[in-house]
Motif scaffolding. Structure first.
Motif, mmCIF file in Angstrom:
data_model
loop_
_atom_site.group_PDB
_atom_site.id
_atom_site.type_symbol
_atom_site.label_atom_id
_atom_site.label_comp_id
_atom_site.label_asym_id
_atom_site.label_seq_id
_atom_site.Cartn_x
_atom_site.Cartn_y
_atom_site.Cartn_z
ATOM 1 N N PRO A 1 24.372 -5.618 6.745
ATOM 2 C CA PRO A 1 23.775 -6.911 7.467
ATOM 3 C C PRO A 1 25.362 -6.619 9.052
ATOM 4 C CG PRO A 1 25.096 -6.925 5.766
ATOM 5 C CD PRO A 1 24.692 -5.989 5.776
ATOM 6 N N ASP A 2 24.927 -7.662 9.592
ATOM 7 C CA ASP A 2 25.951 -7.481 10.697
ATOM 8 C C ASP A 2 26.807 -7.851 10.239
ATOM 9 O OD1 ASP A 2 23.211 -6.952 13.202
ATOM 10 O OD2 ASP A 2 23.040 -9.055 12.565
ATOM 11 N N VAL A 3 27.149 -9.394 9.902
ATOM 12 C CA VAL A 3 28.205 -9.495 9.295
ATOM 13 C C VAL A 3 28.605 -9.957 7.568
ATOM 14 C CG1 VAL A 3 30.238 -12.268 9.260
ATOM 15 C CG2 VAL A 3 28.516 -11.086 11.443
ATOM 16 N N ALA A 4 29.786 -9.362 6.960
ATOM 17 C CA ALA A 4 29.595 -9.181 5.311
ATOM 18 C C ALA A 4 31.088 -10.774 5.466
ATOM 19 C CB ALA A 4 30.321 -8.316 5.057
ATOM 20 N N LEU A 5 30.904 -11.823 4.869
ATOM 21 C CA LEU A 5 31.787 -12.871 4.898
ATOM 22 C C LEU A 5 32.034 -13.262 3.384
ATOM 23 C CD1 LEU A 5 30.178 -16.539 6.204
ATOM 24 C CD2 LEU A 5 31.690 -15.384 6.694
ATOM 25 N N LEU A 6 32.882 -12.856 3.046
ATOM 26 C CA LEU A 6 33.743 -12.204 1.951
ATOM 27 C C LEU A 6 34.964 -12.782 1.198
ATOM 28 C CD1 LEU A 6 34.138 -8.172 2.303
ATOM 29 C CD2 LEU A 6 32.276 -9.757 1.526
ATOM 30 N N ASP A 7 35.019 -13.719 0.014
ATOM 31 C CA ASP A 7 35.557 -14.443 -0.606
ATOM 32 C C ASP A 7 36.251 -12.958 -1.547
ATOM 33 O OD1 ASP A 7 37.522 -16.758 -2.134
ATOM 34 O OD2 ASP A 7 36.305 -16.392 -3.517
ATOM 35 N N ILE A 8 38.261 -14.096 -1.224
ATOM 36 C CA ILE A 8 39.140 -12.879 -1.707
ATOM 37 C C ILE A 8 39.620 -12.695 -2.883
ATOM 38 C CG2 ILE A 8 41.786 -12.400 -1.795
ATOM 39 C CD1 ILE A 8 42.022 -13.373 1.578
ATOM 40 N N GLU B 1 36.371 -0.906 0.945
ATOM 41 C CA GLU B 1 35.051 -0.283 1.061
ATOM 42 C C GLU B 1 33.786 0.181 2.081
ATOM 43 O OE1 GLU B 1 32.506 0.869 -2.910
ATOM 44 O OE2 GLU B 1 34.748 0.305 -3.045
ATOM 45 N N LEU B 2 33.694 -1.348 2.920
ATOM 46 C CA LEU B 2 32.995 -1.208 3.366
ATOM 47 C C LEU B 2 33.132 -0.917 5.020
ATOM 48 C CD1 LEU B 2 31.868 -5.364 2.922
ATOM 49 C CD2 LEU B 2 30.724 -3.442 2.382
ATOM 50 N N ARG B 3 34.921 -0.084 5.040
ATOM 51 C CA ARG B 3 34.941 -0.238 6.258
ATOM 52 C C ARG B 3 34.304 1.220 6.264
ATOM 53 N NH1 ARG B 3 40.982 0.178 7.987
ATOM 54 N NH2 ARG B 3 41.287 1.493 5.396
ATOM 55 N N ARG B 4 34.423 2.058 4.888
ATOM 56 C CA ARG B 4 34.004 3.107 4.728
ATOM 57 C C ARG B 4 32.693 3.274 4.634
ATOM 58 N NH1 ARG B 4 38.149 2.893 1.079
ATOM 59 N NH2 ARG B 4 36.564 3.286 -1.238
ATOM 60 N N THR B 5 32.143 2.777 3.573
ATOM 61 C CA THR B 5 31.076 2.812 3.667
ATOM 62 C C THR B 5 29.398 2.137 4.512
ATOM 63 O OG1 THR B 5 30.568 1.373 2.087
ATOM 64 C CG2 THR B 5 30.728 3.787 1.198
ATOM 65 N N ALA B 6 29.806 0.988 5.153
ATOM 66 C CA ALA B 6 28.812 0.506 6.224
ATOM 67 C C ALA B 6 29.750 -0.054 7.405
ATOM 68 C CB ALA B 6 28.471 -0.367 5.355
ATOM 69 N N PRO B 7 30.335 1.039 8.410
ATOM 70 C CA PRO B 7 31.158 0.482 9.616
ATOM 71 C C PRO B 7 30.838 -0.116 10.315
ATOM 72 C CG PRO B 7 30.734 2.949 9.734
ATOM 73 C CD PRO B 7 30.968 2.591 7.930
ATOM 74 N N GLU B 8 29.611 -0.027 10.642
ATOM 75 C CA GLU B 8 28.877 -1.379 10.926
ATOM 76 C C GLU B 8 28.985 -2.433 11.188
ATOM 77 O OE1 GLU B 8 26.066 -0.149 8.420
ATOM 78 O OE2 GLU B 8 27.362 0.720 9.084
ATOM 79 N N THR B 9 29.250 -3.105 10.068
ATOM 80 C CA THR B 9 29.622 -3.961 9.115
ATOM 81 C C THR B 9 30.207 -4.309 9.510
ATOM 82 O OG1 THR B 9 27.215 -3.974 7.586
ATOM 83 C CG2 THR B 9 28.916 -5.763 7.428
ATOM 84 N N ALA B 10 30.684 -6.127 10.027
ATOM 85 C CA ALA B 10 31.558 -6.761 10.763
ATOM 86 C C ALA B 10 32.289 -7.250 8.988
ATOM 87 C CB ALA B 10 32.157 -7.391 11.851
ATOM 88 N N VAL B 11 33.706 -7.514 8.621
ATOM 89 C CA VAL B 11 33.787 -8.644 7.616
ATOM 90 C C VAL B 11 34.551 -9.737 8.077
ATOM 91 C CG1 VAL B 11 35.325 -8.026 5.934
ATOM 92 C CG2 VAL B 11 33.884 -6.446 6.133
ATOM 93 N N VAL B 12 34.400 -10.449 7.576
ATOM 94 C CA VAL B 12 35.188 -11.889 7.717
ATOM 95 C C VAL B 12 35.915 -11.992 6.438
ATOM 96 C CG1 VAL B 12 35.269 -14.157 8.028
ATOM 97 C CG2 VAL B 12 33.825 -12.289 10.336
ATOM 98 N N MET B 13 37.134 -12.800 5.829
ATOM 99 C CA MET B 13 37.699 -13.016 5.264
ATOM 100 C C MET B 13 37.601 -14.795 5.533
ATOM 101 S SD MET B 13 38.581 -9.942 3.964
ATOM 102 C CE MET B 13 38.045 -10.833 2.202
ATOM 103 N N SER C 1 42.871 -4.222 6.178
ATOM 104 C CA SER C 1 41.418 -3.205 5.778
ATOM 105 C C SER C 1 40.560 -3.176 6.512
ATOM 106 C CB SER C 1 41.005 -4.369 3.983
ATOM 107 O OG SER C 1 40.969 -5.373 5.120
ATOM 108 N N GLY C 2 40.497 -3.867 7.545
ATOM 109 C CA GLY C 2 39.540 -3.210 8.888
ATOM 110 C C GLY C 2 38.855 -5.070 9.002
ATOM 111 N N ALA C 3 39.501 -6.075 8.396
ATOM 112 C CA ALA C 3 38.467 -6.893 8.322
ATOM 113 C C ALA C 3 38.715 -7.398 9.512
ATOM 114 C CB ALA C 3 39.202 -8.292 7.427
ATOM 115 N N ALA C 4 37.655 -8.366 10.471
ATOM 116 C CA ALA C 4 37.864 -8.323 12.140
ATOM 117 C C ALA C 4 38.164 -9.673 12.053
ATOM 118 C CB ALA C 4 36.073 -8.766 12.870
#
Length: 223
Positions: free
Chosen positions: A48-55, A68-80, A96-99
Motif C-alpha cells: 500500500p501507499d499508506v499504512a494506518l497503524l494503531d499504537i 519493521e515496515l521502514r526496513r521491509t517496505a520503505p515505499e509504504t508511508a506509515v501514519v500512527m 521509527s520513521g512514521a510520516a
C-alpha cells in the motif's frame, strides 16, 4: 488512487475509519489487519501507499510494526492513528520513521488530509500533536524523555522505586528506611540496575530518573 492498509485491533473502529476514508474517491482501503504482525504481512503482500497503524495492538505493537515496515517496505508511508498523544509515543513514532501522527479523537477531515499528505511524500501531525512537538523539540527534551522511559521499561516496580529515590538525592540508608528494607537490599538493587542499564554511577542514574519523569518536577524542570 491512494492505496491504504488499516491496522487496529478493534473491528468497529476499523469500520469507522474505513467509512471516513471511503468519502474520498481518491482513497481505497486495500487491506485490514487486527494486529501489528498481520499488518506487516499484509503490507508486504499488497504494498500500500499508506499504512494506518494503531499504537497498541497485540502480537506486535504499531511502533514496532512501523520500524519493521521502514526496513521491509520503505515505499509504504506509515501514519500512527491513536488515542494516546503522550510524548514518548510521539517521539518513538517519529523516530521509527512514521510520516504522520493522528489522533482518533480528531476531526475526520484530518484523517483524509493526513493520508493524502503522507502519500504525497509530506509529513502530517494532528494540530494538538504538532503543538506538543514544537513546544518540546527546542530543548530536545521530547526525545530524551522517550528514550529514558524506554530504557527503564525492563526494570521491576521495586527497581523503579529505587531509581526514583536515587533521583531524588536519597542515600541508600534513606531509601532503605522509606521502603522498609535493609540497606544491603538497596545496594543490591542499585548495583543491579546500574549493570543492567549500562550506567557508570548514581549520578547517571539520577539524571535518567529525571529525564524519565520519575522524580517530582522532573517532567518540567529536568535535572
Amino acid at each position: 488512487m491512494i492505496r491504504v492498509l488499516l491496522a487496529d485491533d478493534e473491528a468497529m473502529l476499523r469500520a469507522g475509519v474505513r467509512a471516513i476514508l471511503s468519502t474520498d474517491p481518491t482513497i481505497e482501503v486495500v487491506a485490514e489487519a487486527g494486529d501489528g504482525r498481520e499488518a506487516v504481512e499484509l503490507a508486504l503482500k499488497h504494498r500500500p501507499d499508506v499504512a494506518l497503524l494503531d499504537i497498541r495492538m497485540p502480537r506486535l505493537d504499531g511502533l514496532r510494526a512501523a520500524e519493521e515496515l521502514r526496513r521491509t517496505a520503505p515505499e509504504t508511508a506509515v501514519v500512527m492513528l491513536t488515542t494516546f498523544a503522550e510524548d514518548e509515543y510521539i517521539a518513538r513514532a517519529l523516530g521509527s520513521g512514521a510520516a504522520g501522527f493522528l489522533l482518533k479523537t480528531g476531526d475526520p477531515r484530518e484523517l483524509i488530509a493526513g493520508v493524502q499528505a503522507v502519500a504525497g511524500g509530506a509529513a502530517f501531525l494532528s494540530p494538538g500533536v504538532a503543538q506538543r512537538v514544537i513546544a518540546h523539540l527546542g530543548a530536545g527534551r521530547l526525545t530524551r524523555a522517550a528514550g529514558a522511559k524506554e530504557q527503564l521499561e525492563p526494570l521491576t516496580v521495586r527497581e523503579r522505586e529505587v531509581v526514583a529515590l536515587v533521583g531524588g538525592g536519597l542515600s541508600n540508608a534513606e531509601i532503605a528506611a522509606k521502603l522498609y528494607v535493609v540497606e544491603g537490599t538497596v545496594k543490591a538493587h542499585v548495583s543491579a540496575v546500574l549493570g543492567r542499564l549500562g550506567l557508570k554511577n548514581r549520578v547517571q542514574l539520577a539524571i535518567l530518573a529525571y529525564e524519565a519523569g520519575l522524580v517530582a518536577g522532573g517532567d518540567e524542570k529536568g535535572p
